[in-house]
Design a protein around this motif. Structure first.
Motif, PDB file in Angstrom:
ATOM      1  N   GLU A 205       0.822  -1.208   0.000  1.00  0.00           N
ATOM      2  CA  GLU A 205       0.000   0.000   0.000  1.00  0.00           C
ATOM      3  C   GLU A 205       0.858   1.262   0.000  1.00  0.00           C
ATOM      4  O   GLU A 205       0.579   2.224  -0.722  1.00  0.00           O
ATOM      5  CB  GLU A 205      -0.930   0.007   1.216  1.00  0.00           C
ATOM      6  N   LEU A 208       2.360   1.758  -3.444  1.00  0.00           N
ATOM      7  CA  LEU A 208       1.372   2.263  -4.403  1.00  0.00           C
ATOM      8  C   LEU A 208       1.096   3.751  -4.170  1.00  0.00           C
ATOM      9  O   LEU A 208       0.888   4.508  -5.130  1.00  0.00           O
ATOM     10  CB  LEU A 208       0.080   1.458  -4.301  1.00  0.00           C
ATOM     11  N   GLN A 209       1.108   4.181  -2.935  1.00  0.00           N
ATOM     12  CA  GLN A 209       0.932   5.604  -2.649  1.00  0.00           C
ATOM     13  C   GLN A 209       2.081   6.416  -3.243  1.00  0.00           C
ATOM     14  O   GLN A 209       1.877   7.510  -3.794  1.00  0.00           O
ATOM     15  CB  GLN A 209       0.833   5.832  -1.143  1.00  0.00           C
ATOM     16  N   ASP A 212       1.583   6.724  -6.940  1.00  0.00           N
ATOM     17  CA  ASP A 212       0.582   7.750  -7.225  1.00  0.00           C
ATOM     18  C   ASP A 212       1.177   9.148  -7.091  1.00  0.00           C
ATOM     19  O   ASP A 212       0.883  10.043  -7.899  1.00  0.00           O
ATOM     20  CB  ASP A 212      -0.606   7.609  -6.275  1.00  0.00           C
ATOM     21  N   GLN A 242      -1.468  -8.191  -8.671  1.00  0.00           N
ATOM     22  CA  GLN A 242      -2.225  -7.086  -8.111  1.00  0.00           C
ATOM     23  C   GLN A 242      -1.399  -5.805  -8.083  1.00  0.00           C
ATOM     24  O   GLN A 242      -1.903  -4.710  -8.383  1.00  0.00           O
ATOM     25  CB  GLN A 242      -2.709  -7.444  -6.711  1.00  0.00           C
ATOM     26  N   LEU A 243      -0.131  -5.924  -7.734  1.00  0.00           N
ATOM     27  CA  LEU A 243       0.745  -4.763  -7.675  1.00  0.00           C
ATOM     28  C   LEU A 243       0.920  -4.139  -9.056  1.00  0.00           C
ATOM     29  O   LEU A 243       0.763  -2.923  -9.234  1.00  0.00           O
ATOM     30  CB  LEU A 243       2.102  -5.173  -7.093  1.00  0.00           C
ATOM     31  N   SER A 245      -0.978  -4.526 -11.737  1.00  0.00           N
ATOM     32  CA  SER A 245      -2.262  -4.024 -12.236  1.00  0.00           C
ATOM     33  C   SER A 245      -2.611  -2.680 -11.613  1.00  0.00           C
ATOM     34  O   SER A 245      -3.125  -1.777 -12.290  1.00  0.00           O
ATOM     35  CB  SER A 245      -3.368  -5.044 -11.961  1.00  0.00           C
ATOM     36  N   SER A 246      -2.319  -2.512 -10.329  1.00  0.00           N
ATOM     37  CA  SER A 246      -2.624  -1.250  -9.651  1.00  0.00           C
ATOM     38  C   SER A 246      -1.765  -0.112 -10.191  1.00  0.00           C
ATOM     39  O   SER A 246      -2.254   1.008 -10.403  1.00  0.00           O
ATOM     40  CB  SER A 246      -2.431  -1.396  -8.140  1.00  0.00           C
ATOM     41  N   ALA A 249      -3.033   0.829 -13.620  1.00  0.00           N
ATOM     42  CA  ALA A 249      -4.269   1.598 -13.550  1.00  0.00           C
ATOM     43  C   ALA A 249      -3.989   3.055 -13.198  1.00  0.00           C
ATOM     44  O   ALA A 249      -4.573   3.981 -13.788  1.00  0.00           O
ATOM     45  CB  ALA A 249      -5.219   0.980 -12.528  1.00  0.00           C
ATOM     46  N   SER A 250      -3.078   3.277 -12.240  1.00  0.00           N
ATOM     47  CA  SER A 250      -2.711   4.645 -11.882  1.00  0.00           C
ATOM     48  C   SER A 250      -2.033   5.350 -13.047  1.00  0.00           C
ATOM     49  O   SER A 250      -2.289   6.539 -13.308  1.00  0.00           O
ATOM     50  CB  SER A 250      -1.790   4.629 -10.658  1.00  0.00           C
TER      51      SER A 250
END
Length: 258
Positions: A205, A208-209, A212, A242-243, A245-246, A249-250
């Motif tokens: 998490e 991913l932040q 972003d 999942q990592l 793909s996230s 997406a961002s």
């Protein structure tokens, strides 16, 4: 946005990365000479440079999913061929600042950022007509696993470094960006099977932040998602998928806005 799949680790073409690529992606491959590793790597990065230039000129936003960080050298050359002068954001658990004189393992991937900064230009940079970025236009993010020689080199240059959890938009260098995002920046307990795991890292998490934070600037011309884990089905694949793909997406939501 162009998405390019580059399944290489150094000069080795990988066949079993098993990554969640989106529809419409392009798969890159290169015919490499039967030669020494430096000649093969230079030929590979030259081809990466041409592919990066073509993809950027077609869509102005390029995302690469690859097997290592050294490919980012060719991506910088490609943006330069397209007329940009990119700054570099290097997100990694390691410094990638080794040299042939300091490396204990002999692993060439541990020299990726040092080569990009102009170390031994006859090996790579000169063959690509690569202009090394100025150290003040390079940001090293995390790099929690540094050898003493790397720490000494870092202290002697203008390179900036920040821990990943503390990253803010104000830390980023100016201008268009090429971002090398090595997924081994994640703590290995959350992402099994990494080639070079470095303990005590951030969780998924938090990573991913940080992604972003960088992508939301709209200044990322090229993003390299470096999947630096052992290929094949041995390690659990779902956290990896999942990592990726996230991050994809961002990236789709935040294209390059010159």
């Amino acid at each position: 946005m162009s998405v390019v799949y580059m399944p290489y680790h150094l000069d080795d073409h990988l066949t079993r990365l098993d990554l969640p690529m989106p529809d419409g992606f392009m798969e890159f491959s290169a015919d490499l000479p039967d030669a020494d590793v430096w000649t093969r790597m230079a030929a590979l990065y030259d081809a990466v440079g041409d592919t990066t230039r073509q993809a950027f000129e077609a869509d102005s936003s390029v995302t690469v999913v690859s097997g290592d960080c050294t490919l980012a050298i060719g991506m910088v050359a490609g943006l330069q061929r397209a007329g940009l002068d990119p700054s570099v954001v290097w997100v990694d658990a390691h410094g990638d600042l080794q040299s042939l004189e300091t490396t204990e393992s002999g692993y060439l991937g541990g020299m990726a950022l040092r080569l990009l900064l102009g170390y031994r230009p006859d090996y790579i940079a000169d063959r690509l007509a690569l202009r090394p970025p100025a150290p003040e236009r390079v940001l090293l993010v995390e790099a929690r696993d540094l050898d003493q020689a790397e720490a000494d080199y870092l202290a002697s240059t203008g390179l900036k470094r920040t821990p990943l959890p503390a990253l803010s938009p104000d830390d980023l260098p100016p201008g268009p960006l090429i971002v090398n995002f090595d997924l081994d920046v994640v703590d290995p307990e959350a992402l099994p099977g990494l080639r070079f795991p470095a303990p005590n890292g951030p969780d998924i998490e938090t990573v991913l932040q940080a992604a972003d934070t960088i992508l939301n600037t709209g200044r990322v011309a090229v993003l390299n998602i470096a999947c630096t884990w052992d290929p094949g089905p041995d390690a659990p694949g779902e956290p990896r998928k999942q990592l990726i793909s996230s991050i994809l997406a961002s990236r789709t939501a935040n294209p390059y806005r010159p």
